[in-house]
Design an enzyme around this catalytic site. Sequence first.
Site, PDB file in Angstrom:
ATOM      1  N   THR A 191      14.282  69.018 -79.217  1.00 16.57           N
ATOM      2  CA  THR A 191      14.948  69.477 -78.001  1.00 16.57           C
ATOM      3  C   THR A 191      14.470  68.720 -76.753  1.00 16.57           C
ATOM      4  OG1 THR A 191      15.013  71.672 -78.985  1.00 16.57           O
ATOM      5  CG2 THR A 191      15.411  71.546 -76.620  1.00 16.57           C
ATOM      6  N   TYR A 244      12.913  53.125 -83.163  1.00 15.54           N
ATOM      7  CA  TYR A 244      13.674  52.675 -84.332  1.00 15.54           C
ATOM      8  C   TYR A 244      13.735  51.154 -84.349  1.00 15.54           C
ATOM      9  CZ  TYR A 244      15.634  57.419 -83.492  1.00 15.54           C
ATOM     10  OH  TYR A 244      15.821  58.744 -83.222  1.00 15.54           O
ATOM     11  N   GLU A 265       6.230  51.992 -72.378  1.00 13.11           N
ATOM     12  CA  GLU A 265       7.012  51.367 -71.314  1.00 13.11           C
ATOM     13  C   GLU A 265       6.078  51.070 -70.153  1.00 13.11           C
ATOM     14  OE1 GLU A 265      10.247  53.889 -70.161  1.00 13.11           O
ATOM     15  OE2 GLU A 265      10.837  54.236 -72.241  1.00 13.11           O
ATOM     16  N   HIS A 276      -2.169  56.321 -58.781  1.00 10.88           N
ATOM     17  CA  HIS A 276      -3.005  57.450 -59.176  1.00 10.88           C
ATOM     18  C   HIS A 276      -2.725  57.819 -60.622  1.00 10.88           C
ATOM     19  CE1 HIS A 276      -4.566  61.595 -59.142  1.00 10.88           C
ATOM     20  NE2 HIS A 276      -5.375  61.126 -58.203  1.00 10.88           N
TER      21      HIS A 276
END
Lengths: 401, 401, 304, 304
Positions: free
Chosen positions: C96, C158, C208, C247
């Site tokens: 979810t 994937y 990322e 930070h």
Amino acid sequence: MDLLEYQAKELFREMDIPVLPSQRIDRPTDLKGLKIPYPVVLKSQVRAGGRGKAGGVKFVENTIDAVAAAQTIFHLPIVGEYPEVLLAEAKYNADREFYLAVVLDASARRPILLGSKIGGIDAEAVMEQMQLVVVDGEFSPFYARRLALKMGLEGNLIQAVSDILEKMYQLFVQRDLDLVEINPLGVSATGEVMALDGKVTANDDAIARHPDLVKLVTKTSNRPKMNASIAQSSRMTEEKAAEGDFPMLTLHPARDGNIGVLCNGAGLLLTTLDLIYLAGGKPASFLNIGEAILQAWTPTVLCDRLERGLELITRDKNVEVLLINLHCHATAGDRMAVVIAEYWQKRASKARLPNDFKMILRLVSSEFSRAQESLKDCPVTIVENLEQAIHQTMGLVKSKA
Amino acid sequence: MDLLEYQAKELFREMDIPVLPSQRIDRPTDLKGLKIPYPVVLKSQVRAGGRGKAGGVKFVENTIDAVAAAQTIFHLPIVGEYPEVLLAEAKYNADREFYLAVVLDASARRPILLGSKIGGIDAEAVMEQMQLVVVDGEFSPFYARRLALKMGLEGNLIQAVSDILEKMYQLFVQRDLDLVEINPLGVSATGEVMALDGKVTANDDAIARHPDLVKLVTKTSNRPKMNASIAQSSRMTEEKAAEGDFPMLTLHPARDGNIGVLCNGAGLLLTTLDLIYLAGGKPASFLNIGEAILQAWTPTVLCDRLERGLELITRDKNVEVLLINLHCHATAGDRMAVVIAEYWQKRASKARLPNDFKMILRLVSSEFSRAQESLKDCPVTIVENLEQAIHQTMGLVKSKA
Amino acid sequence: MNFDPDTKVLVQGIVEPLGSVHAALMKEYGTNIVAGVSPGYGGQEVHGIPVFDLVEQAIPVMGAIDTSIIFVPPYELLDAALEAIAAGIRQIIIVTTGIPPLDMVQLVRQAEATDTLVVGPNCPGIIVPGKIMLGTHPGHLYLPGSVGIISCTGTLTYEIAYELTQAGIGQSIVVGIGSDAIVGSSFSQWLQMLDEDEHTEAIVIVGETGGNGAEETAAHYIAEAIDKPAIAYLAGQHTPQEKRRGHAATLIASKLSVKEGLTETDDWGAERKIQAFKQHKIPLADRPSTLIKLVKKALSARKK
Amino acid sequence: MNFDPDTKVLVQGIVEPLGSVHAALMKEYGTNIVAGVSPGYGGQEVHGIPVFDLVEQAIPVMGAIDTSIIFVPPYELLDAALEAIAAGIRQIIIVTTGIPPLDMVQLVRQAEATDTLVVGPNCPGIIVPGKIMLGTHPGHLYLPGSVGIISCTGTLTYEIAYELTQAGIGQSIVVGIGSDAIVGSSFSQWLQMLDEDEHTEAIVIVGETGGNGAEETAAHYIAEAIDKPAIAYLAGQHTPQEKRRGHAATLIASKLSVKEGLTETDDWGAERKIQAFKQHKIPLADRPSTLIKLVKKALSARKK
């Protein structure tokens, strides 16, 4: 979603956090019906910071001055944002000013209380004195007293400040907020406290279960500006539509480029953009139609989003080559290919795509060969390997140059 | 503190628990302005049970009948209690009726959810199907579904009933209640649910921190009757005064007796009464002025309570002999003795005590001899041993006979 | 960590569109899905899987359940997860997305108190190629092997697995920890588990340069506590990004009115993440093809 | 159970009228009161006891604290008790009365999770005669000895101890567990502790025939699990009382509209409590003087 100061203060009032008498001003003439005695402070109601230094806050002594000041403020943009309303507020003589906040700490995975014995606009000074308390377990007021003591408060101020923090925390939890901040909290010579300015940020995922909050923020229509940079966009691409079930699609225009990029998934989009930059290409616009795993996204929904995404990205006339990079699993790859084929035929036949518009589909799907079949009559190149897709995209870009 | 049905339903409405359209009726003529279409149910608003069987609930089809029925109900006491208001409510065709409640289980030391597939006034039938779920940890809706399943519900009714239970629990916790009960919960043929009757009990210790609840219950002035029996009185002797800081003193008259008993502490009072009964004596009135350990009871407060207690118990003209049994510790015993001496002198000199009125003070205190000194000019017998105090009390009673 | 093929798995929200689709796919992959839960649907079947109204009803019938995979709508997630924990399930995977962060705070508290492993939310879950699939991974892209992947991305997970597979490098376990601000289990927690996993010879971190992810923390943790070779790939290294606040608690910095003061350095968040890996000499790839090379190098060095 | 004379004791709410009075009395009795806490009064002294703003401030100065005795106003009790638990204190005595029951539910949950002993609320606390006094017991009424008293009453506890003392029977420990509907520790819990206490040779239960008390449960527990002789005194056996509902959970029975159905027997609650002791052949006194005789008998039987 940031609330405006006057909206934050409505919530403060509900929680019995002390605020000054104030009145919302929708137009300068409203000031003729002002119920607060002069002197009064007029404050531009914008979400951007730094309104004080920019001239968005003015003290006025009478109606004539007030109307003139209001006219000025209404026409003064703060970091590009014009106020739709002003707040007229009584003046307060603070002996000292503190900083207080409740916010979620993602690394501690707990709410934290922040406080500084120095409040106001000098951020560096505020930070120098900043103290922090992590709310480990269920909140209890002793967490607030712990912060008050770390801030170096003594005597009655311990209770006065921790009472405010307790109410801020309750507000934070009751309304599922991202932030409740009071800066500055004014402290009078007699030790009374007053929330002079406040900031409340609602959580985009939680706001739908707080109808009163939705009502409060939809009273004004000015919305925060969309930040086009990808650093934000990887999280901001999808923004919950206020009434719809699914995140909205948002196109992110880049600069000077001619390649459109459409992916499902933010990380996949970043990788694709990286590879284009590395190959010397320049994106024009990019779009994430959403991770395949988003809640309740049936194949139909993802097909629909692909169709809307195609429409959106081809509106950018700088896009000469469109690279679509999709991982399809639960949503069968061939159905996505059919969407692309249909879109192409519809648009191409109506001459709504330039003749030299090129499309590359990079598709990872167990239905790859059926997808190929679906696209056989369209001038859409379909490949399975990512580096190859980039290579072909760059070839098309160069062929056009 | 039991709320009336219409007050409970105001709270239900706030929590979005479905209730029928209804209107409060303060006098029969109010029915001429009724906004609910007929047929309508008129219900006596009393705290006592069994109003249905007693004739306190009537169905009416038109204004003339309604006014007549209202007049009847207003003049019909239910277990001795006359209604101050009635509730006029729309009629509902329930296909089935359930029983639901949230209450605190003192032995589990947790709230529990109760539910029965049979609701209504046949208590035995309700009980036969009664199911129970203990809310061990923080509440989550699965506790409510657990009860719905134990009740034997299926399909959509599981969610419909557990939604109601969830709201009842929220109400219970948010307002610090002792009880939230819906009986019956009407279930329509289409599976919709409706709270047809409701009972809410506020907690006497917690109500002061819920100003809205205080406001709700002080709207009507009829209060539950005081139960004179000691089984209740050991807990009910002190009832929080709505506005004061300290529990009120309440006198408990017994029957046929002539001995007054005043103690500090409920257990001590029970022991003292036991010993009087065992010695063949009969109490007239008894009074607990409070455990010495009650919060914030400074010596001054306990002295003040003793003085007020003396006034109260000597108002009962059946009291011929008064036995005061006190354990004094933080409140020095000699200060209590001074209070008794002063009271005696004041009352005796004004002839407000009968000439043959007798007083025994049984005092346990490290200041016993100083207390003796304080009482040396009063006709008050002072002893340290309890059995001896009883013996002397009985002697005085017999001497009067 | 219990991801044997015979581990008993439950699907909460099995009648939801995604729940139903992925229950079928997991079952097809060989995962031992013993039951589904959706209140009001008790007694029905979905893809031959029996559905119960409540988690605790499934247990007397199916025996103790090891893992629950949750597909319920976001506002019902906290309750569903607490229900699973109350029923004794100690591994929870949350697919979810859109869950209010304060619900996650409550869930994390309860998970810590009960020693429950929570993966996600907003994640593709876990796959042990050839053995078990717990979530939404497309099984046909994976190959059994010895490389463990820990990723905070979705479809990019994937992609990376697929590229490894194409290069003939199999995976021991692939876990998507989720990309929300508050996740149930962290890079560090999984690094620890994979370091102890006997089938894993090298660990790949996929992240990322921007975002909420704790890639920087992961780099420090690898340097401190991980013995096996670890290789990282961060997407976004060549894509221009705005300057970010420096930070640690990104979420704090981005919201406070005094955030300027929280800035310790003025460079990108990206630059700081990259520097963390470089500082500890952890191989860092800037594109999937480079990652493949680095993984190969690590594996062959290990064989010597 | 740690009630040695050198156990370190804290008083929360020491500037409250009752807190101040009883801190002095406890100190006078020899209790090692090392600190008091009252927010806003940090740095002051009460009867020579240093006052802190927060419990956790006292610990670095005074070392680990064993027991806190709380006198704060009722609506501040939950917070004060949670503050003590968070600071690592594992014995808490609550003198305060008028506490909302749902606050006690929260406190009991946290106490269970942290293995904290909570005595009270609305109780006189604990006294080990001649050694330590933790609460409001009038020390001069007690005598060191070998009889343990567990009572759910207030001044009646003093009365019983006093009568034992007058009869020359000393007490090993006397605890008032409190008379509120929800109490932190029960008769059964204390029976267990006193059964294990080497200084206790006989245990006296002091209760009431009416009220919320779990005297009946105590009787069953004694029969099941207690080896030492136990004697009970219930006040109210000769005082006429109204008929009560016979359900174990008195609080439930007295409030539900269907309470009639909960009635199992039609006799008094009193009668059921009395029967429980008789059924298990536990000596039951109907007046203090009888109790003394029964205690003497039990002690002399034990000596043989």
